[in-house]
Design an enzyme around this catalytic site. Structure first.
Site: not given
Lengths: 358, 481
Positions: B327-329, B481
């Site tokens: 999800w962060h990247g 993000f």
């Protein structure tokens, strides 16, 4: 609401008391801490302070005025004994000085002279090169330094406009592309330290930078009376640097268009340097100094093709000191002695420089 | 337009003025409409092309949520799946397409079948897409679970999805919290302005004085040739990065909460002194709480949560944290970070170690306190290794840096430089602030202090902000993000 008002007033009172206390402490504080707080003094405030206290550390009032530099170069040229061989004519700033000094350290026979300014932008360097033409001989090596961090200075008349923390007031022309493929020169109203001290010329120059200098920011110049407050100085430093950075970024973002197409201007400068030096029997060497970080003008990318096309000898520092490699730079942003040694070796290995050394 | 830019405050102050005045003239709903317009305007200011995407995705989610509420049985589930496929599909396309294309090209090159990427579609990541997608997905699931009624007003759902203080980097809002406040707006009080201003001040100090000042030191080492740096350089840079990312993200959150508070909205805490954690489980109760609770409620529990056998729980933990990392990247190092976070939680569970809860008193007298401090310090190193994975730019760098830490922990290539004095003052201030909040188990510990002391504190904080404010032009880490 009354409770909120009370806390706001109490906070403001505490802020005033704290500011006065800091101002008092600073009178006895070490010089480095005083300097930290003084960086935010307004530009007129700094200039006045330097005039009132000439002995002040870091006083840049008299440095690098072009007429003085030209006069100094003329005297040095005239003092050179007959039969003096080729000389390195160094037009640049601290980076070119350090490289040439390293080179002369490695090869003591090498002679050099130059016109140099602290944090000099390419337009200063170019004006020095043009105006000093009479003080070079055939066979000389003309070293022309371009510092990527100072490229936005092409849109300015003076370091006092955009070098906020160290606003040296020396001036230089602005060059803009003309339709004939050359450059149009606009000279500042104040050209010398004498002019700077002339109230009428100074006032005219003030008007000139407000209207014609792309890097002029009110944040650096307005309300010098607030300089008495350390808190105001801290705030001014943040806002002025931020505003100047934004203007520099706007210039850097347009290498080939916009009001200051810096790459086009530099390319035309290089072509002219090539033409003049070859006409005069000299050898040009361009030093492209890529400053630390990734947010300055990409010199090699924009100027490399022209240098190769013209066959001009060059030193691109980014090939030895990548701008993202912290090991290549000193804390003040200059190149390390080890890097300068490599660059000096490259310089000495150039045939024209080798010939000059002999 | 980020919180650290003057343009944001130039935008916010008129919005605040309107938020105070409009409800008195036209009723409370006018404030919501104005805030929606302001939110869309600020989004368009970033990139107007993606405003349409935000509006369309919100409209689809709003319409399907109404269908879900009216449907029963299989149809209800079908509508849910349609909404999830749409929202997560959009996120997948915009956030992960480039990543999968690059990974595919890399894989083909690795097996000796290179392909050109001329055909690949390159997409810009829309600002805040991860945050607003998670918010709308959570809302849809809540409606499906009948924990919330579907919102009839499109404007309310649109404001919930695009509320400008939280749009770029969260905290991820639950419909049960924010949408409820949008539905029943309350008047803005002077107390809201005061509390909001304190949060903004704290957040600006964290971001400008500390995070931005540490960024060059971290970048100098993480940007250097991995074969040259020493273990001490890596350890130092990673410690600094741990402080940087905490101050960057919690600073953003503080300002977002402060701005929202001034507009009359209460947003929940997103950080509770995370580096005082003593275990992975406790860390996730303190760090990015809005994400960890979202993952818990909408991913971990539906996967089976802590029900079932030990292997199933480990699997659920790993899947949750891997997806949390992704999800962060869209990069493999974030997956590795997620995997690391999952693995340390699995290890904690397997060892039977119980995590503390934030605010739980430390027992055992002085010996207990000393043991606690040592545990905090040791667990901080574990957290930092996670940050190394997070900050690294390639697996080669991760491998080289890990090797340096374990083989030459004291060696330095001369890349260590002290942070600027204002940043050091800021770090000391933040340590004291977090200590006070931790020991008082109260984020607003200062309210117990006399007015004069508080006034001195605010004045000192304002001065500290000015002391460290140089050129705060860097963007927030979590904005990407």
């Amino acid at each position: 609401m009354l409770r909120q008002l009370k806390i706001v007033l109490a906070t403001l009172a505490a802020l005033v008391v704290l500011d006065i206390a800091v101002a008092l402490v600073l009178t006895k504080a070490p010089a480095s801490l005083r300097s930290f707080f003084d960086y935010g003094r307004s530009t007129p405030g700094k200039l006045t302070q330097w005039q009132d206290q000439p002995g002040l550390n870091g006083n840049l009032l008299k440095v690098a005025w072009l007429p003085d530099g030209l006069d100094h170069a003329r005297k040095a040229f005239e003092a050179e004994p007959p039969g003096t061989g080729p000389v390195i004519r160094n037009y640049g700033m601290s980076f070119t000085i350090q490289m040439v000094e390293t080179a002369t350290g490695m090869l003591p026979g090498l002679r050099s002279s130059g016109i140099l300014g602290p944090g000099a932008p390419p337009n200063y360097v170019y004006a020095a090169f043009l105006d000093d033409r009479a003080h070079r001989r055939p066979g000389d090596v003309v070293l022309f330094g371009i510092l990527s961090k100072n490229v936005p200075g092409l849109a300015s008349f003076s370091n006092q406009v955009w070098a906020f923390e160290q606003p040296a007031p020396f001036t230089y022309p602005i060059f803009r592309p003309d339709t004939a493929g050359g450059l149009t020169r606009t000279d500042p109203v104040v050209a010398s330290f004498g002019d700077f001290r002339d109230p009428a010329k100074s006032a005219a120059f003030d008007a000139q930078i407000r209207t014609q200098d792309m890097l002029w920011t009110p944040e650096a110049f307005a309300l010098p009376a607030l300089d008495a407050s350390p808190f105001a100085r801290l705030l001014r430093r943040a806002f002025a640097n931020d505003a100047i950075d934004a203007r520099e970024t706007a210039v850097t973002a347009h290498p080939l268009d916009g009001p200051m197409p810096w790459a086009e201007v530099l390319i035309r400068m290089i072509r002219e340097i090539d033409r003049i030096t070859r006409e005069d029997g000299q050898t040009p060497v361009i030093m492209l100094i890529q400053s630390q970080g990734t947010d300055t003008a990409p010199l090699m990318k924009m100027l490399g093709p022209t240098l190769k096309e013209l066959g001009i000898a060059y030193i691109a520092t980014e090939e030895t000191a990548p701008p993202t490699d912290a090991r290549a730079f000193l804390p003040d942003g200059h190149l390390t002695p080890a890097v300068n040694k490599i660059l000096a070796r490259q310089f000495l290995d150039m045939p024209a420089v080798a010939a000059a050394a002999h | 337009m980020f919180f650290t830019q003057l343009s944001f405050w130039g935008f916010f102050l008129p919005v605040l003025g309107l938020a105070v005045v409009l409800p008195r003239l036209f009723g409370p709903y006018s404030r919501s409409l104005m805030l929606l317009a302001a939110s869309w305007l600020s989004y368009a200011f970033w990139d107007w092309r993606f405003l349409g995407l935000l509006i369309v995705s919100t409209a689809v989610v709003w319409a399907i949520a109404l269908r879900i509420e009216d449907a029963e049985g299989a149809a209800r589930k079908r509508w849910l799946w349609l909404s999830l496929v749409f929202s997560i599909g959009l996120l997948g396309v915009f956030k992960y397409l480039n990543f999968f294309v690059d990974s595919f090209i890399g894989l083909m090159a690795a097996i000796g079948m290179p392909v050109t990427d001329d055909w690949a579609v390159r997409l810009i990541l829309p600002l805040g897409i991860s945050f607003y997608t998670f918010q709308t997905v959570g809302y849809t699931i809540d409606v499906y679970r009948r924990t919330l009624p579907a919102e009839r007003s499109f404007a309310n759902v649109a404001l919930f999805a695009s509320f400008f203080p939280t749009l770029a980097s969260g905290p991820i809002q639950r419909a049960g919290d924010l949408l409820a406040q949008i539905r029943a707006p309350r008047p803005i009080l002077w107390d809201d302005i005061g509390r909001g201003a304190v949060l903004c001040l704290l957040g600006l100090i964290k971001k400008i004085v500390i995070a931005d000042a540490l960024a060059p030191q971290v970048a100098a080492i993480y940007g250097a040739d991995p074969s040259v740096v020493g273990g001490a350089d890596v350890i130092y840079a990673t410690w600094l990065f741990a402080i940087q990312i905490y101050c960057d993200f919690s600073g953003y959150t503080d300002i977002a909460r402060g701005v929202a508070r001034m507009l009359g909205f209460d947003l929940k805490y997103n950080f509770l002194q995370p580096y005082f954690a003593t275990s992975p489980q406790e860390f996730w109760r303190r760090w990015h709480i809005s994400l960890s609770t979202w993952l818990r409620d909408y991913l971990y529990i539906p996967l089976g949560g802590s029900r079932g056998g030990s292997a199933a729980i480990d699997r659920n933990l790993m899947i949750t944290m891997l997806l949390g990392g992704l999800w962060h990247g869209a990069a493999w190092n974030f997956v590795a970070w997620g995997g690391f976070q999952g693995a340390v939680q699995v290890i904690q569970r397997r060892l039977g170690l119980k995590g503390r809860k934030p605010g739980q008193p430390v027992a055992g007298g002085i010996v207990g306190k000393l043991r606690h401090i040592v545990t905090v310090a040791l667990f901080f190193q574990v957290t930092c290794y996670g940050w190394l994975l997070f900050r690294a730019t390639s697996f080669d760098q991760i491998a080289a840096f890990t090797a340096h830490i374990f083989t030459a922990p004291l060696r330095t290539a001369g890349l260590i430089s002290a942070p600027p004095v204002p940043a050091l003052c800021g770090i000391l201030f933040l340590l004291l602030w977090d200590l006070c909040a931790e020991t008082a188990d109260d984020q607003r510990f200062y309210m117990r202090w006399p007015l004069a002391v508080r006034a001195c504190l605010w004045a000192a904080m304002i001065y500290l902000l000015a002391f460290g404010a140089t050129t705060a032009t860097s963007v927030f880490i979590y904005a990407k993000f």
